[in-house]
Design a protein around this motif. Structure first.
Motif, mmCIF file in Angstrom:
data_model
loop_
_atom_site.group_PDB
_atom_site.id
_atom_site.type_symbol
_atom_site.label_atom_id
_atom_site.label_comp_id
_atom_site.label_asym_id
_atom_site.label_seq_id
_atom_site.Cartn_x
_atom_site.Cartn_y
_atom_site.Cartn_z
ATOM 1 N N SER A 197 -0.123 20.125 22.767
ATOM 2 C CA SER A 197 -0.452 20.256 23.969
ATOM 3 C C SER A 197 0.754 21.219 24.531
ATOM 4 O O SER A 197 2.015 21.133 24.337
ATOM 5 N N VAL A 198 0.293 21.715 25.835
ATOM 6 C CA VAL A 198 1.369 22.276 26.603
ATOM 7 C C VAL A 198 1.746 21.501 27.798
ATOM 8 O O VAL A 198 0.981 21.024 28.493
ATOM 9 N N ARG A 199 3.257 21.456 27.827
ATOM 10 C CA ARG A 199 3.777 20.605 29.013
ATOM 11 C C ARG A 199 4.171 21.790 30.103
ATOM 12 O O ARG A 199 4.821 22.403 29.947
ATOM 13 N N ARG A 200 3.338 21.433 31.217
ATOM 14 C CA ARG A 200 3.446 22.535 32.518
ATOM 15 C C ARG A 200 4.655 21.751 33.233
ATOM 16 O O ARG A 200 5.089 22.680 33.884
ATOM 17 N N VAL A 201 4.960 20.769 33.048
ATOM 18 C CA VAL A 201 6.094 20.098 33.986
ATOM 19 C C VAL A 201 6.854 19.352 32.978
ATOM 20 O O VAL A 201 6.603 18.417 32.155
ATOM 21 N N VAL B 244 8.773 23.716 36.105
ATOM 22 C CA VAL B 244 7.149 23.835 36.029
ATOM 23 C C VAL B 244 6.878 25.409 35.588
ATOM 24 O O VAL B 244 7.477 26.125 36.188
ATOM 25 N N SER B 245 6.101 25.391 34.470
ATOM 26 C CA SER B 245 5.860 26.795 33.601
ATOM 27 C C SER B 245 4.338 27.238 34.410
ATOM 28 O O SER B 245 3.711 26.809 35.040
ATOM 29 N N LYS B 246 4.461 28.428 34.180
ATOM 30 C CA LYS B 246 3.291 29.298 34.328
ATOM 31 C C LYS B 246 2.095 28.621 33.380
ATOM 32 O O LYS B 246 2.551 28.302 32.343
ATOM 33 N N ALA B 247 0.761 28.817 33.665
ATOM 34 C CA ALA B 247 -0.261 28.497 32.877
ATOM 35 C C ALA B 247 0.012 29.304 31.540
ATOM 36 O O ALA B 247 0.370 30.264 31.230
ATOM 37 N N ALA C 112 11.806 32.969 32.417
ATOM 38 C CA ALA C 112 11.226 33.792 33.070
ATOM 39 C C ALA C 112 9.639 33.307 33.045
ATOM 40 O O ALA C 112 9.047 33.935 34.053
ATOM 41 N N ASN C 113 9.380 32.363 32.520
ATOM 42 C CA ASN C 113 8.110 31.940 32.394
ATOM 43 C C ASN C 113 8.043 30.573 33.111
ATOM 44 O O ASN C 113 6.822 29.903 32.998
#
Length: 143
Positions: free
Chosen positions: A2-6, A20-23, A33-34
């Protein structure tokens, strides 16, 4: 996977804060930078904070050189910015001051600059000052 965006708390690189990351990017491990949001605590890098009234050597006991910032505690009563002020911290050092010359005018000068010299790769720091000086020792530079 899974990708943790937060991420709120500690990231993989050791920084604390809210991220908080980019999609498509994992906020836990992606380079800054992302990130769309990066609120990190710089206070966590503070190792020691103190006040000295005269030049002295302050033991640190570190094994690598820290970053040290000094702030002079000059009375603002004689400064160009606030001749009748109550006093307080001034940065950067040296501070410009004014002194009445007795004939209705003023003499202008600079107070000696406060400075810090790191000794023995972080074993201690020498604070050189002629007025009260606050020093802050950080484990690394702010990025």
């Amino acid at each position: 996977m899974s990708v943790r965006r937060v991420v709120i708390g500690r990231r993989a690189d050791g920084t604390f804060g809210a991220f908080v990351s980019k999609a498509g990017f994992d906020a836990l491990v992606t380079p800054d930078a992302n990130l769309l949001l990066n609120i990190s605590s710089k206070v966590s890098f503070l190792l020691q904070l103190g006040l000295v009234g005269a030049s002295q050597v302050v033991p640190l006991g570190l094994s690598r050189s820290p970053v040290v910032m000094v702030t002079s505690e000059n009375s603002l009563g004689g400064t160009l910015a606030n001749y009748n002020g109550p006093g307080g911290p001034t940065r950067p050092s040296p501070l410009a001051y004014v002194i009445p010359n007795g004939s209705g005018g003023f003499s202008v000068g600079l107070s000696p600059a406060s400075s810090a010299t790191i000794n023995g790769n972080g074993a201690s720091v020498t604070i050189n000052c002629s007025v009260g000086t606050i020093y802050a020792v950080y484990s690394q530079a702010f990025t």
